[in-house]
Design a protein around this motif. Structure first.
Motif, mmCIF file in Angstrom:
data_model
loop_
_atom_site.group_PDB
_atom_site.id
_atom_site.type_symbol
_atom_site.label_atom_id
_atom_site.label_comp_id
_atom_site.label_asym_id
_atom_site.label_seq_id
_atom_site.Cartn_x
_atom_site.Cartn_y
_atom_site.Cartn_z
ATOM 1 N N THR A 1 -6.397 4.513 -1.300
ATOM 2 C CA THR A 1 -6.479 3.132 -0.831
ATOM 3 C C THR A 1 -5.315 2.878 0.110
ATOM 4 O O THR A 1 -4.157 3.083 -0.257
ATOM 5 C CB THR A 1 -6.424 2.138 -2.008
ATOM 6 O OG1 THR A 1 -7.471 2.459 -2.924
ATOM 7 C CG2 THR A 1 -6.591 0.714 -1.538
ATOM 8 N N VAL A 2 -5.613 2.443 1.323
ATOM 9 C CA VAL A 2 -4.596 2.143 2.328
ATOM 10 C C VAL A 2 -4.684 0.656 2.639
ATOM 11 O O VAL A 2 -5.770 0.143 2.960
ATOM 12 C CB VAL A 2 -4.817 2.962 3.622
ATOM 13 C CG1 VAL A 2 -3.715 2.682 4.620
ATOM 14 C CG2 VAL A 2 -4.899 4.443 3.308
ATOM 15 N N SER B 1 -9.483 -9.022 4.997
ATOM 16 C CA SER B 1 -9.235 -10.394 4.570
ATOM 17 C C SER B 1 -8.359 -11.050 5.636
ATOM 18 O O SER B 1 -8.065 -10.445 6.667
ATOM 19 C CB SER B 1 -8.552 -10.418 3.202
ATOM 20 O OG SER B 1 -7.238 -9.903 3.295
ATOM 21 N N ALA B 2 -7.929 -12.260 5.389
ATOM 22 C CA ALA B 2 -7.099 -12.960 6.370
ATOM 23 C C ALA B 2 -5.735 -12.300 6.533
ATOM 24 O O ALA B 2 -5.127 -12.391 7.602
ATOM 25 C CB ALA B 2 -6.927 -14.418 5.953
ATOM 26 N N ASN B 3 -5.260 -11.612 5.504
ATOM 27 C CA ASN B 3 -3.899 -11.056 5.538
ATOM 28 C C ASN B 3 -3.827 -9.554 5.721
ATOM 29 O O ASN B 3 -2.759 -9.035 6.045
ATOM 30 C CB ASN B 3 -3.164 -11.416 4.236
ATOM 31 C CG ASN B 3 -3.062 -12.909 4.032
ATOM 32 O OD1 ASN B 3 -2.924 -13.660 4.991
ATOM 33 N ND2 ASN B 3 -3.161 -13.331 2.791
ATOM 34 N N GLU B 4 -4.931 -8.835 5.474
ATOM 35 C CA GLU B 4 -4.842 -7.377 5.482
ATOM 36 C C GLU B 4 -6.183 -6.717 5.774
ATOM 37 O O GLU B 4 -7.235 -7.339 5.672
ATOM 38 C CB GLU B 4 -4.318 -6.869 4.141
ATOM 39 C CG GLU B 4 -5.277 -7.105 2.991
ATOM 40 C CD GLU B 4 -4.710 -6.763 1.635
ATOM 41 O OE1 GLU B 4 -3.486 -6.724 1.489
ATOM 42 O OE2 GLU B 4 -5.515 -6.546 0.715
ATOM 43 N N ILE B 5 -6.085 -5.445 6.099
ATOM 44 C CA ILE B 5 -7.250 -4.576 6.204
ATOM 45 C C ILE B 5 -7.083 -3.515 5.122
ATOM 46 O O ILE B 5 -6.009 -2.935 4.976
ATOM 47 C CB ILE B 5 -7.347 -3.923 7.595
ATOM 48 C CG1 ILE B 5 -7.588 -4.994 8.651
ATOM 49 C CG2 ILE B 5 -8.441 -2.879 7.634
ATOM 50 C CD1 ILE B 5 -7.572 -4.470 10.068
ATOM 51 N N ARG B 6 -8.152 -3.297 4.361
ATOM 52 C CA ARG B 6 -8.108 -2.327 3.261
ATOM 53 C C ARG B 6 -9.070 -1.187 3.579
ATOM 54 O O ARG B 6 -10.243 -1.416 3.855
ATOM 55 C CB ARG B 6 -8.493 -2.994 1.955
ATOM 56 C CG ARG B 6 -8.461 -2.083 0.755
ATOM 57 C CD ARG B 6 -8.863 -2.829 -0.502
ATOM 58 N NE ARG B 6 -7.972 -3.935 -0.768
ATOM 59 C CZ ARG B 6 -6.959 -3.886 -1.648
ATOM 60 N NH1 ARG B 6 -6.753 -2.809 -2.344
ATOM 61 N NH2 ARG B 6 -6.185 -4.930 -1.834
ATOM 62 N N VAL B 7 -8.557 0.041 3.531
ATOM 63 C CA VAL B 7 -9.356 1.240 3.764
ATOM 64 C C VAL B 7 -9.357 2.035 2.461
ATOM 65 O O VAL B 7 -8.302 2.357 1.927
ATOM 66 C CB VAL B 7 -8.778 2.096 4.918
ATOM 67 C CG1 VAL B 7 -9.597 3.352 5.115
ATOM 68 C CG2 VAL B 7 -8.686 1.286 6.198
ATOM 69 N N THR B 8 -10.567 2.345 1.982
ATOM 70 C CA THR B 8 -10.710 3.122 0.755
ATOM 71 C C THR B 8 -11.495 4.387 1.080
ATOM 72 O O THR B 8 -12.562 4.312 1.683
ATOM 73 C CB THR B 8 -11.459 2.311 -0.321
ATOM 74 O OG1 THR B 8 -10.798 1.063 -0.504
ATOM 75 C CG2 THR B 8 -11.494 3.054 -1.640
ATOM 76 N N ALA B 9 -10.934 5.550 0.702
ATOM 77 C CA ALA B 9 -11.586 6.833 0.968
ATOM 78 C C ALA B 9 -11.778 7.576 -0.345
ATOM 79 O O ALA B 9 -10.864 7.643 -1.166
ATOM 80 C CB ALA B 9 -10.747 7.671 1.929
ATOM 81 N N GLU C 1 0.875 0.454 3.225
ATOM 82 C CA GLU C 1 1.037 1.076 1.912
ATOM 83 C C GLU C 1 -0.208 1.899 1.589
ATOM 84 O O GLU C 1 -1.316 1.521 1.947
ATOM 85 C CB GLU C 1 1.218 0.015 0.827
ATOM 86 C CG GLU C 1 2.478 -0.798 0.956
ATOM 87 C CD GLU C 1 2.592 -1.845 -0.140
ATOM 88 O OE1 GLU C 1 1.693 -1.885 -1.021
ATOM 89 O OE2 GLU C 1 3.552 -2.610 -0.120
ATOM 90 N N ALA C 2 0.009 3.010 0.883
ATOM 91 C CA ALA C 2 -1.107 3.860 0.479
ATOM 92 C C ALA C 2 -0.905 4.275 -0.973
ATOM 93 O O ALA C 2 0.203 4.609 -1.380
ATOM 94 C CB ALA C 2 -1.195 5.091 1.370
ATOM 95 N N THR C 3 -2.004 4.228 -1.741
ATOM 96 C CA THR C 3 -1.979 4.692 -3.128
ATOM 97 C C THR C 3 -3.129 5.680 -3.324
ATOM 98 O O THR C 3 -4.166 5.572 -2.669
ATOM 99 C CB THR C 3 -2.132 3.520 -4.122
ATOM 100 O OG1 THR C 3 -3.344 2.832 -3.847
ATOM 101 C CG2 THR C 3 -0.963 2.564 -4.028
#
Length: 173
Positions: free
Chosen positions: A150-151, A73-81, A141-143
């Motif tokens: 999700t990172v 998105s405009a504010n972040e990159i989201r990585v889901t594994a 951040e990572a959860t």
């Protein structure tokens, strides 16, 4: 005598050490040993495909585990594994020099004393994902919940300023 002369057949030539008649319409070789080899290859391909691993014929496709999905998105990159069967203690994340590295080890032990059956499997994995410039490494951040990691990698203000929209024309050059 060359080493190649010791091998009964080579990869370049389609000669077989045993005489083979033409294959019937079913596609299986007519010689019993070739038929057994065909069946064993199919069996192993089916078994490996069921566990999310590439089949022997698919090794060059480059599919690796764990499966990762990227979003931006405009504010972040989201990585889901997807990491089924793992806990957060089994996973290690690092961000350095523009690369997000996801490593871990999967251990599985199943024992059924009634049937006299036990199975153990161990395996390490590592995925490296290249990141664009402008990631705030200190705010990553990572959860981990229900086998899904999700990172979230926040972007800096400078990262958005460097973006340039390119118009797409409908006519070919």
């Amino acid at each position: 005598m060359a080493f190649r002369d010791l091998i009964p057949w080579s990869r370049q030539e389609n000669r077989l050490p045993i005489p083979v008649r033409a294959e019937p319409e079913g596609g299986r070789p007519s010689h019993p040993l070739l038929s057994l080899r065909h069946d064993m290859n199919r069996l192993f391909d089916d078994v490996l495909r069921g566990f999310g691993s590439p089949a022997f014929g698919d090794l060059e496709s480059g599919v690796s585990w764990p499966y990762v999905e990227l979003g931006e998105s405009a504010n972040e990159i989201r990585v889901t594994a997807e990491l089924p069967g793992l806990d957060e203690k089994d996973v290690e994340l690092t961000v350095e020099e523009g690369v997000l590295t996801l490593r871990g080890e999967k251990r599985s032990e199943v024992e059924d004393t009634d049937r006299g059956y036990s199975e153990r499997s161990y395996g390490r994995f590592e995925r490296r994902i290249g990141l664009p410039k402008g990631i705030e490494r200190d705010k990553v951040e990572a959860t981990f919940k229900d086998g899904v990691l999700t990172v979230i990698l926040p972007k800096t203000e400078a990262a958005n300023e460097n973006a340039r929209r390119i118009p797409v024309n409908g006519k070919a050059a």
